[in-house]
Write an enzyme that holds these catalytic residues in place. Sequence first.
Site, PDB file in Angstrom:
ATOM      1  N   TYR A 191      -0.070  -4.670  -3.330  1.00 52.16           N
ATOM      2  CA  TYR A 191      -0.076  -3.269  -3.777  1.00 52.16           C
ATOM      3  C   TYR A 191      -0.605  -3.188  -5.205  1.00 52.16           C
ATOM      4  O   TYR A 191      -1.702  -2.731  -5.441  1.00 52.16           O
ATOM      5  CB  TYR A 191       1.323  -2.668  -3.652  1.00 52.16           C
ATOM      6  N   SER A 202      -2.377   2.711   0.821  1.00 49.48           N
ATOM      7  CA  SER A 202      -2.418   3.673  -0.276  1.00 49.48           C
ATOM      8  C   SER A 202      -3.133   3.033  -1.482  1.00 49.48           C
ATOM      9  O   SER A 202      -4.304   2.680  -1.375  1.00 49.48           O
ATOM     10  CB  SER A 202      -1.002   4.139  -0.610  1.00 49.48           C
TER      11      SER A 202
END
Length: 705
Positions: free
Chosen positions: A476, A556
């Site tokens: 991430y 994301s």
Amino acid sequence: MRVRLATLLIAAAASHTAMAANITYPTTAKVAQTDTYFGTEVADPYRWLEDDNAAETKAWVAQQNELTFGWLKKIPFRDALLARIRAISNYARYSTPFEKNGKVFFYKNDGLQNQAVLYVQQGLAGTPEVLLDPNTFSTDGTIKLESFRLSHDGRYAVYAKTAIAGSDWQDVHVMDLATRRTLPEVLHWIKFSGAEWRGDGFYYSRFPAPPKGAEMTVTMTGMTVWFHRVGTPQSADTLVYQDTAHPEYFVGVQTTEDERFAVLSVQDLSKRGNALLVREESAKDEPFRPIVAEISDDSFDVIGNDGAQLLIRTNRAAPNRKLVRFDTGTREWTTLLAEQPHLLESVSQAGGRLFASYLHDVTSRVQVHALDGKLQHPIALPAPGSASGFGGEARSTGVFYAFTSMNQPPTLFRYDIAKNRSEVFRAPEIAGFDPARFESRQVFFKSRDGTRVPMFIVHHKGLKLDGRNPTILYGYGGFNVSLQPYFSPSRVAWLEQGGVFAMANLRGGGEYGEAWHEAGMRLNKQNVFDDCIAAAEYLIREKITSPERLALQGGSNGGLLVGAVVNQRPELFKVALPQVGVMDMLRYQKFSIGAAWVPDYGSSDDPVQFKNLLGYSPLHNLKAGVKYPATLVTTSDHDDRVVPAHSFKYAAALQALSGGDAPHLIRIETNSGHGSSNLSKALEEIADAYAFVWANMGITPRFER
């Protein structure tokens, strides 16, 4: 921008074999769109795909899905894989409970329910009764119960439902707990807001109603704070706070448990911190008085109060965070929990104690303190892993918490405050799963600049280090988010077939405090990609896997990570899985909540930041003829956080430019958003991801019938 459909799309051919080679993609029209940034011209030929309501875009989506699902359908083990994932996920899962007035509330999923059900029981040994079942909210199970907030006296509860399947928009309802009847009033156009009770009503934040058809992409401005009184329509609500001079600010109010104070937080989305204001609720119409007047990159979170003193967690002059006390009378600041070498991840207040959770190399350590900050004792946890919960009321005699690790499903504990002792409240029972068959470990590797970076690795015991193990590397690296070890039942289906799962704690996250975050944001964003590349090189160097058996996954901001890293080092990976990714770094701030990401990314409206963003933007750094890994892009039609246009434009460019014969597909979920809108869709998507990885690695897993 409108063009004739006949000139825009050509139907996709289904001439590919099961795992092959010769795919004919839908032809995606290019338009003559060029933008000039500080003298630099940047082409944006797929700009038309930003209009998600256009017939041409919908036709393109339908053709891409026809190609993708047709390709996936030909994988011979796809159905067996999904069946195994469903089977291993079919066990009772509970949330961390919370107590109020002798009642215990918790969420439970019996196994394969699309949505977890909210239950209530009297005391610790009471019989659970259904309070709210979100599976009844819609016929397809895509409407979620987003939140549930009890009034301080336990008489009422506010609960929020998804307003549009998959989106962040919520409708808010009020329930009378005595009758368990939902009252007639409904509050609309609410997003990124809680409900904070005061007496017979509650504070909440809302946005203006968006133009019809623009609900998914409208820029989030004009947020205001309102007070709603139970039993009245939304039209009668009282405006509490509005800043017409700064419509881009995000605003919200919270109340203390004793309802003595209302605290207003104001955030300028161009900064990382917030201003903080307070008013004493006993004085009618008293204005909010500033605690922290100026908005900077320093954050201030009120976790409760001790009489007239507010307890505030902050990173001001404390990159690893500290807990301070603000006296609302004298306006003096006192440090309660000084900054430590390890990140103060969270603090909660319950039973006259403070529960402070720290991260030691990304694993939890929890300490109990008196309200004056004095250390009383640590809480003994079962093993290195992740602990969460510890919430309660001032009169609580115990608190609940959950503990999990990479190979241990979450177990719920109740901690007795007076006895300093934890007891198992609920332990999961998963048929056919033995955690002793798997092992999890933490390793450290050096990034390009010598920074020491941690990574968790989980796999079957007795793993042979021959470089042939199919491996998924997950990352991430952004927004101060810490990736702590966690259990995933669907991941078991990957591990039991000899797969390896690695999770790297990249810079940009919050694992080591604000310094770790800052080292991976804005002009330092390349550090995140370097860390990820170094993680892949470690896995290859240690012969855990090889480039032919390595996949990169992220969602994301992690989808951005996948796109950028694969662009820079395509030879390291066989497969790429960018999920709901931020792929157009020059225009992300123009849609929905995108402006809130400027503090982390920077903006193309700034000349220095524009150059940096252009240097790594996944969409803008694809090169013709490069043999990119097999790629399955995933997004959803109702994603109003990272709008699907990011993935649409990236997939179109990848299909047009990539060399070689690896498939580059996009899977577009319907009635879903930034994350699956129900369990069925979530399991189907992860099954397709694993199937795509194995198929492109030339591996056929064997599932028992």
